[in-house]
Design an enzyme around this catalytic site. Sequence first.
Site, PDB file in Angstrom:
ATOM      1  N   ASN A  10      45.695 -10.235 -30.415  1.00  0.00           N
ATOM      2  CA  ASN A  10      46.885  -9.549 -29.890  1.00  0.00           C
ATOM      3  C   ASN A  10      47.168 -10.161 -28.523  1.00  0.00           C
ATOM      4  OD1 ASN A  10      48.780  -7.837 -28.855  1.00  0.00           O
ATOM      5  ND2 ASN A  10      47.472  -6.020 -28.794  1.00  0.00           N
ATOM      6  N   LYS A  12      49.590  -9.755 -26.622  1.00  0.00           N
ATOM      7  CA  LYS A  12      50.328  -8.867 -25.708  1.00  0.00           C
ATOM      8  C   LYS A  12      51.469  -9.665 -25.055  1.00  0.00           C
ATOM      9  CE  LYS A  12      46.296  -5.944 -25.413  1.00  0.00           C
ATOM     10  NZ  LYS A  12      45.491  -4.990 -24.678  1.00  0.00           N
ATOM     11  N   HIS A  93      50.006   0.810 -31.031  1.00  0.00           N
ATOM     12  CA  HIS A  93      49.042   0.422 -29.990  1.00  0.00           C
ATOM     13  C   HIS A  93      49.169   1.388 -28.812  1.00  0.00           C
ATOM     14  CE1 HIS A  93      46.988  -1.871 -26.901  1.00  0.00           C
ATOM     15  NE2 HIS A  93      46.453  -2.597 -27.870  1.00  0.00           N
ATOM     16  N   GLU A  95      49.160   0.954 -25.753  1.00  0.00           N
ATOM     17  CA  GLU A  95      50.066   0.522 -24.675  1.00  0.00           C
ATOM     18  C   GLU A  95      51.513   0.865 -25.005  1.00  0.00           C
ATOM     19  OE1 GLU A  95      48.636  -3.510 -24.372  1.00  0.00           O
ATOM     20  OE2 GLU A  95      46.793  -2.781 -23.436  1.00  0.00           O
ATOM     21  N   GLU A 168      40.825   1.700 -31.426  1.00  0.00           N
ATOM     22  CA  GLU A 168      40.769   1.150 -30.076  1.00  0.00           C
ATOM     23  C   GLU A 168      40.667   2.283 -29.059  1.00  0.00           C
ATOM     24  OE1 GLU A 168      42.864  -3.071 -30.189  1.00  0.00           O
ATOM     25  OE2 GLU A 168      44.114  -1.523 -29.338  1.00  0.00           O
ATOM     26  N   GLY A 174      40.834  -3.713 -22.271  1.00  0.00           N
ATOM     27  CA  GLY A 174      41.015  -4.587 -21.114  1.00  0.00           C
ATOM     28  C   GLY A 174      40.157  -4.213 -19.915  1.00  0.00           C
ATOM     29  N   SER A 214      38.016  -4.771 -25.477  1.00  0.00           N
ATOM     30  CA  SER A 214      37.093  -5.653 -24.751  1.00  0.00           C
ATOM     31  C   SER A 214      36.097  -6.362 -25.658  1.00  0.00           C
ATOM     32  CB  SER A 214      36.374  -4.870 -23.640  1.00  0.00           C
ATOM     33  OG  SER A 214      37.302  -4.410 -22.671  1.00  0.00           O
TER      34      SER A 214
HETATM   35  C1  G2H Z   1      42.865  -3.692 -27.036  1.00  0.00           C
HETATM   36  C2  G2H Z   1      42.602  -5.137 -27.191  1.00  0.00           C
HETATM   37  C3  G2H Z   1      43.580  -5.762 -28.142  1.00  0.00           C
HETATM   38  P1  G2H Z   1      41.395  -6.211 -25.083  1.00  0.00           P
HETATM   39  O1  G2H Z   1      44.209  -3.490 -26.619  1.00  0.00           O
HETATM   40  O2  G2H Z   1      44.391  -4.908 -28.889  1.00  0.00           O
HETATM   41  O3  G2H Z   1      42.708  -5.758 -25.929  1.00  0.00           O
HETATM   42  O4  G2H Z   1      40.538  -6.994 -26.054  1.00  0.00           O
HETATM   43  O5  G2H Z   1      41.922  -7.068 -23.979  1.00  0.00           O
HETATM   44  O6  G2H Z   1      40.712  -4.978 -24.621  1.00  0.00           O
END
Ligand code: G2H
Length: 252
Positions: A10, A12, A93, A95, A168, A174, A214
């Site tokens: 992803n 983003k 998601h 976000e 998630e 993140g 993460s």
């Molecule tokens: C969670 C994830 C990908 P990250 O949002 O969807 O992001 O791996 O940067 O935590």
Amino acid sequence: MTRRPYIVGNWKMHGTRAMLSEARAIDRAAQRHMKVEVAIAPPYTLIHAIHREAEQIAVGAQDCHEVDGGAHTGDVSAAMIADAGAKFVILGHSERRQNHNESDALVRAKAESALAAGLRIIMCCGETAQLRESGDAVAFVKQQLAASLPPAETMPADIAERLTVAYEPIWAIGTGNVATTDDIGEMHAAIRALLIELFGEEQGAEVRIIYGGSVKPDNAAAIFAVPDVGGALVGGASLTADSFMGIALAAS
Ligand code: G2H
């Protein structure tokens, strides 16, 4: 689970055309790791370019609008992203739920539109730190997921092919904080039970449940060893082919 692990990047709001070289490197590496299904969801602006070049990986979108078209300035429909080459879309998601006030009902409408456009969907769910601390995380996630998914009778016959659930925890996104393997296992088992309740033993058992928050090359193997973790939704670590494919390697 008999399905191949599903590793989805992803991106983003990262990526200009300069990132196409990274997508090419991911595609080349994915051709050497056929035991894993690799996909990336870049910003809308890169979907078509990656779709045209990719030989192995699938490309998808990070969101879509809930209607097919009309006077919606700045929005993009499921049919449009499918036309650009997207094979899937990430929906719900955190976000988007937080930054764009997306309700469960809106996410459900988007899912219906995406499925009607022939896309696969990755439905995200997850709890806040506060809910985790209060002990209500499992109940919250089950309720959020049930309210965000279209009703079983409106789902396509090949539910397990068209739907992936991404757990998630918001506090892990993140931040570098990863849920414990016990917490991931408990939540994935609860989601599995819900999917079986909603879609029946056969389909509910086959829908992939992936973890996000993460995920990095150095913690991926431990996460993939948890029962019912069918892959990962990867943010920051999907932006370079080296780290992203390091995660894919841990799943193969
Ligand atoms: C969670 C994830 C990908 P990250 O949002 O969807 O992001 O791996 O940067 O935590």
